[in-house]
Design an enzyme around this catalytic site. Structure first.
Site, short mmCIF file in Angstrom:
data_model
loop_
_atom_site.label_atom_id
_atom_site.label_comp_id
_atom_site.label_asym_id
_atom_site.label_seq_id
_atom_site.Cartn_x
_atom_site.Cartn_y
_atom_site.Cartn_z
N ASP A 103 0.96 -1.31 0.11
CA ASP A 103 -0.08 -0.04 -0.26
C ASP A 103 1.05 1.31 0.06
OD1 ASP A 103 0.85 -0.13 2.59
OD2 ASP A 103 -1.28 0.09 3.49
N SER A 104 2.12 1.22 0.06
CA SER A 104 3.08 2.12 -0.43
C SER A 104 2.62 3.03 -1.57
CB SER A 104 4.61 1.71 -0.33
OG SER A 104 4.81 0.50 -0.90
N ASP B 20 -0.94 -6.20 -0.26
CA ASP B 20 -1.45 -5.63 1.15
C ASP B 20 -2.79 -5.36 1.22
OD1 ASP B 20 0.63 -4.94 2.89
OD2 ASP B 20 1.07 -3.23 1.89
N LYS C 89 -1.04 -9.39 3.03
CA LYS C 89 -0.49 -9.04 4.00
C LYS C 89 -1.23 -8.09 4.84
CE LYS C 89 3.41 -6.18 3.86
NZ LYS C 89 3.02 -4.74 4.48
N GLU D 272 -0.90 -5.75 8.83
CA GLU D 272 -0.11 -5.07 9.65
C GLU D 272 -1.08 -5.11 11.02
OE1 GLU D 272 0.35 -0.72 9.02
OE2 GLU D 272 1.11 -1.17 7.04
N GLU E 32 9.46 -4.07 10.14
CA GLU E 32 9.95 -2.75 9.63
C GLU E 32 10.72 -1.71 10.38
OE1 GLU E 32 7.02 -1.03 6.78
OE2 GLU E 32 8.39 0.89 6.63
O1 KIV Z 1 3.75 -1.10 1.44
C1 KIV Z 1 4.66 -1.66 1.55
O2 KIV Z 1 5.50 -1.43 0.34
C2 KIV Z 1 5.29 -2.41 2.62
C3 KIV Z 1 6.78 -2.66 2.56
C4 KIV Z 1 7.33 -1.46 2.75
C5 KIV Z 1 7.04 -3.74 3.65
O3 KIV Z 1 4.59 -2.76 3.48
#
Ligand code: KIV
Length: 278
Positions: free
Chosen positions: A57-58, A96, A126, A128, A195
């Site tokens: 989600d970056s 994510d 994924k 968090e 992280e």
């Molecule tokens: O969103 C993302 O790119 C991430 C990574 C930095 C692990 O969660």
């Protein structure tokens, strides 16, 4: 050894990555993970041979120009993951779960994880968080969807943390993170991203788990590493966290190429004969 067996063995070793293979890499071979957000970036990462491609989600920051991952939606994650999946032959594709797609209740979380997997063809999701998401994780896994965990600096909690700084520096936070890693392992995650975590804490967590850890700003002792595609290639320079290593400077190269193009257009040098139809 019969020929058919050799053939089978060669085919097996060329077959694409999967979750059990990632888990079996722990303590044997370091896992290389990178983010990608579209077909072209996924092809680059996959052809280079990464083990895991994360549709992070970056993308809110590097693709959408937002200042956090909070506004990224489920539909946007699905849109980007579909594009990535089309560019991947071998790597494991993990998507994510965006903010508020799994936090409210686990039934909704299972449905949303299911939508991501069903509509994109990704291999895992994924999310968090620690023990507070153990029930959510175990229900998603029970539905047949592998889950990667994420501890330490969890950017969806930026409004709680106040800053994108390292986590687990205090005795209390470090103890909680070690316990959380165990909780989510027991809930069924197949790996955990750590992280912005002090090196010794990341090492201790890594050694205490059966599942692999994948670090970003967590030192060299984790079972694997992850970097954001645009950071690794030097395409994004709005800010540079301490843990980012740039393996290329493609933004500079791209600007140079654009400047050449602009100059050639202005000087009437482009298009030349080679680039015209007779
Ligand atoms: O969103 C993302 O790119 C991430 C990574 C930095 C692990 O969660």
């Amino acid at each position: 050894m019969p020929v058919w067996y050799i053939g089978f063995f060669i085919r097996e070793s060329r077959m694409s990555m999967n979750v059990p293979k990632i888990v079996s890499m722990k303590s044997k071979e370091k896992i290389a993970m990178v983010t990608a957000y579209d077909y072209t970036s996924a092809r680059i990462a996959d052809e280079a041979g990464v083990d895991i491609i994360l549709v992070g989600d970056s993308l809110g920051m590097v693709m959408q120009g937002l200042d956090s991952t909070i506004p990224v939606t489920l539909d946007e994650m699905i849109y980007h993951t579909k594009m990535v999946k089309r560019g991947v032959k071998n790597a494991l594709v993990v998507a994510d779960m965006p903010f508020m797609s799994y936090q409210a209740d686990y039934v909704e979380a299972v449905k949303n994880a299911g939508r991501i997997m069903k509509e994109t063809g990704c291999n895992a999701v994924k999310l968090e968080g620690g023990r507070e998401f153990a029930v959510t994780i175990s229900n998603i896994v029970a539905a047949g969807i592998p889950v990667m965990g994420h501890l330490g600096l969890t950017p969806q909690s930026i409004n709680i943390f106040g800053a994108y700084s390292a986590r687990g520096k205090s005795e209390q936070e470090s103890k909680k993170m070690k316990e959380d890693a165990k909780y989510i392992q027991e809930a069924g995650v197949f790996s955990i991203v750590l992280e912005a975590v002090p090196v010794n804490l990341a090492k201790e967590i890594t050694e205490s788990l059966r599942v692999p850890t994948i670090g970003i700003g967590a030192g060299a002792e984790t079972d694997g590493q992850v970097l954001v595609f645009h950071d690794l290639l030097g395409l994004f320079d709005d800010f540079k966290p301490k843990f980012v290593k740039r393996y290329a400077h493609l933004k500079k190269d791209a600007i140079g190429a654009m400047e050449n193009y602009i100059k050639e257009v202005k000087d009437k040098k482009f298009p030349d004969k080679e680039h015209c139809y007779e």
